[in-house]
Design a protein around this motif. Structure first.
Motif, short mmCIF file in Angstrom:
data_model
loop_
_atom_site.label_atom_id
_atom_site.label_comp_id
_atom_site.label_asym_id
_atom_site.label_seq_id
_atom_site.Cartn_x
_atom_site.Cartn_y
_atom_site.Cartn_z
N ARG A 1 0.25 -21.29 23.17
CA ARG A 1 -0.01 -19.96 23.71
C ARG A 1 -1.50 -19.66 23.75
N ARG A 2 -1.85 -18.73 24.65
CA ARG A 2 -3.20 -18.17 24.69
C ARG A 2 -3.11 -16.69 24.98
N LEU A 3 -4.15 -15.99 24.62
CA LEU A 3 -4.24 -14.56 24.92
C LEU A 3 -5.04 -14.35 26.20
N VAL A 4 -4.45 -13.61 27.13
CA VAL A 4 -5.13 -13.23 28.36
C VAL A 4 -5.03 -11.73 28.50
N ASN A 5 -6.16 -11.07 28.54
CA ASN A 5 -6.19 -9.61 28.62
C ASN A 5 -5.36 -8.96 27.53
N GLY A 6 -5.44 -9.54 26.34
CA GLY A 6 -4.76 -8.96 25.19
C GLY A 6 -3.29 -9.30 25.09
N LYS A 7 -2.76 -10.06 26.04
CA LYS A 7 -1.35 -10.42 26.02
C LYS A 7 -1.20 -11.94 25.87
N GLY A 8 -0.27 -12.32 25.00
CA GLY A 8 -0.04 -13.74 24.78
C GLY A 8 0.89 -14.34 25.80
N GLY A 9 0.67 -15.59 26.13
CA GLY A 9 1.54 -16.28 27.07
C GLY A 9 1.48 -17.77 26.86
N LEU A 10 2.49 -18.47 27.36
CA LEU A 10 2.53 -19.92 27.27
C LEU A 10 1.62 -20.51 28.35
N ASP B 1 -6.87 -20.33 36.56
CA ASP B 1 -7.90 -19.29 36.50
C ASP B 1 -7.68 -18.37 35.31
N GLU B 2 -6.44 -18.06 34.99
CA GLU B 2 -6.18 -17.22 33.82
C GLU B 2 -6.65 -17.91 32.54
N ILE B 3 -6.41 -19.20 32.45
CA ILE B 3 -6.86 -19.93 31.26
C ILE B 3 -8.39 -19.97 31.22
N ARG B 4 -9.01 -20.22 32.35
CA ARG B 4 -10.48 -20.25 32.39
C ARG B 4 -11.08 -18.92 31.98
N SER B 5 -10.39 -17.83 32.29
CA SER B 5 -10.92 -16.50 31.98
C SER B 5 -11.01 -16.24 30.48
N THR B 6 -10.36 -17.06 29.66
CA THR B 6 -10.40 -16.86 28.20
C THR B 6 -11.58 -17.58 27.56
N TYR B 7 -12.43 -18.21 28.38
CA TYR B 7 -13.62 -18.90 27.90
C TYR B 7 -14.86 -18.29 28.53
N PRO B 8 -16.01 -18.38 27.85
CA PRO B 8 -16.19 -18.85 26.47
C PRO B 8 -15.61 -17.87 25.48
N MET B 9 -15.46 -18.31 24.25
CA MET B 9 -14.91 -17.48 23.21
C MET B 9 -16.04 -16.73 22.50
N PRO B 10 -15.73 -15.59 21.88
CA PRO B 10 -16.77 -14.84 21.16
C PRO B 10 -17.24 -15.58 19.91
N ALA B 11 -18.45 -15.33 19.49
CA ALA B 11 -19.00 -15.96 18.29
C ALA B 11 -18.17 -15.63 17.06
N SER B 12 -17.53 -14.45 17.06
CA SER B 12 -16.73 -14.02 15.91
C SER B 12 -15.51 -14.91 15.69
N ALA B 13 -15.12 -15.69 16.70
CA ALA B 13 -13.96 -16.58 16.55
C ALA B 13 -14.20 -17.67 15.52
N LYS B 14 -15.45 -17.91 15.17
CA LYS B 14 -15.78 -18.98 14.22
C LYS B 14 -15.23 -18.69 12.83
N GLY B 15 -15.24 -17.42 12.42
CA GLY B 15 -14.70 -17.07 11.11
C GLY B 15 -15.53 -17.64 9.97
N SER B 16 -14.92 -17.68 8.79
CA SER B 16 -15.61 -18.14 7.59
C SER B 16 -15.36 -19.62 7.36
N ALA B 17 -16.28 -20.24 6.64
CA ALA B 17 -16.14 -21.66 6.32
C ALA B 17 -14.94 -21.89 5.41
N PRO B 18 -14.18 -22.95 5.62
CA PRO B 18 -13.07 -23.27 4.71
C PRO B 18 -13.62 -23.60 3.33
N THR B 19 -12.87 -23.23 2.30
CA THR B 19 -13.32 -23.45 0.93
C THR B 19 -12.36 -24.28 0.11
N ARG B 20 -11.12 -24.43 0.54
CA ARG B 20 -10.16 -25.24 -0.19
C ARG B 20 -9.01 -25.57 0.75
#
Length: 325
Positions: free
Chosen positions: A155-164, A171-190
């Motif tokens: 699945r991916r999110l397009v315009n806030g809605k999930g789909g297969l 084009d809908e898939i391309r519209s979800t790129y690039p991703m925001p920097a916030s998608a990186k999240g925190s470093a794994p620790t365990r």
């Protein structure tokens, strides 16, 4: 480009677990590094015999994740695990995690390393589409396929809605790129479940790999290449297994190992998921249900995976249908 975070690949990509952080160091690869043309891929093989079993991990998963399975399969036959381009010890390539590069890389890797066919390809999670595509490209090299909870719903999110992804346009898939920097999240620790089922020494190695991948991943530079190639592969698989069609793999030995039961004919015709189609690839198919297992059956129920793979090897050696063993 390879997609790193689980949120982007939804249910298909292994959720990043989190043992204590390892002491900063380099862990040497357990196998060997093979030059496939200006870059190197990590290949770890053990055991003797034919057919050779090739273990293909899921998304953001590594050769070491087969540690509870590979040594026991090696008691019966030759078995190899490897890391796809850009993962663990393997160098990145021009189009990581695309179907096209993945099967080309694996073909080169096995050939250059001198690992002889025929192969029994074992695909976990998204690895399922890679082994199916490899068989389509190199049918004379593949003696059988084993799917372990192979890709079902991406699945991916397009315009806030999930789909297969196969229900979306390119084009809908391309519209979800690039991703925001916030998608990186925190470093794994365990490492958490299911990767805490690995030996502690391998948990430390796995965390080291996870941290390295997190450090170099930039979501703002991701492109849709891998997801678009996955979409294309799923659509091929749907077309060749649509209701009423001849089974595309003839009598090739196929074992479908899944947390759920075998699919019905009505499920075969649905596109709400992809896994149901696997039961209709061959007339020589067995469905094995891993009751109560989580997604990574090779970590939750390694005994069953070993038994299933050895069953495929035995059937191929004896020329007996897998259903008769």
């Amino acid at each position: 480009m390879r997609v790193y975070v689980a949120a982007v690949l939804a249910l298909v990509i292994l959720v990043q677990g989190h043992t204590q952080a390892p002491v900063p160091q380099d862990y040497p690869p357990p196998g060997r590094m093979v030059d496939v043309g200006g870059r190197k891929l990590h290949l770890d093989c053990s055991g003797k015999g034919s057919p050779t079993v090739v273990l293909v991990a899921g998304g953001n998963a590594f050769s070491i994740d087969w540690a509870l399975v590979q040594p026991r399969v090696a008691e019966t036959t030759r078995v190899c695990s490897y890391d796809r381009a850009g993962l663990a010890w393997s160098d990145p390539g021009p189009a990581d995690e695309t179907v096209e590069q993945t099967i080309s890389d694996l073909h080169k890797l096995l050939g250059i390393a001198g690992e002889k066919s025929p192969y029994v390809l074992v695909g976990a999670s998204i690895g399922g589409i890679f082994i199916r595509a490899y068989q389509r490209a190199y049918p004379d090299q593949v003696a059988g396929l084993v799917f372990t909870n192979s890709a079902n719903r991406v699945r991916r999110l397009v315009n806030g809605k999930g789909g297969l992804i196969w229900d979306m346009t390119e084009d809908e898939i391309r519209s979800t790129y690039p991703m925001p920097a916030s998608a990186k999240g925190s470093a794994p620790t365990r490492e958490n479940d299911p990767f805490d089922r690995l030996p502690p020494s391998l948990q430390a190695v796995r965390l080291w790999i996870d941290v390295k991948l997190w450090q170099k991943w930039d979501p703002t530079k991701e492109d849709p290449g891998s997801i678009l190639s996955w979409r294309k592969e799923f659509l091929k698989e749907f077309t060749e297994t649509d209701e009423g069609k001849v089974r595309p793999l003839g009598a090739l030995p196929v074992i479908v190992l899944s947390s759920g039961p075998a699919a019905s004919e009505s499920e075969r015709g649905s596109r709400n998921g992809a896994a149901a189609r696997l039961d209709f690839l061959s007339s020589n198919t067995v469905h094995v249900t891993a009751t109560g297992s989580g997604h990574e059956i090779h970590l939750y129920q390694p005994d069953l995976v070993v038994q299933t793979v050895v069953q495929a090897v035995s059937a191929i050696r004896s020329g007996t249908p897998v259903s008769h063993l």
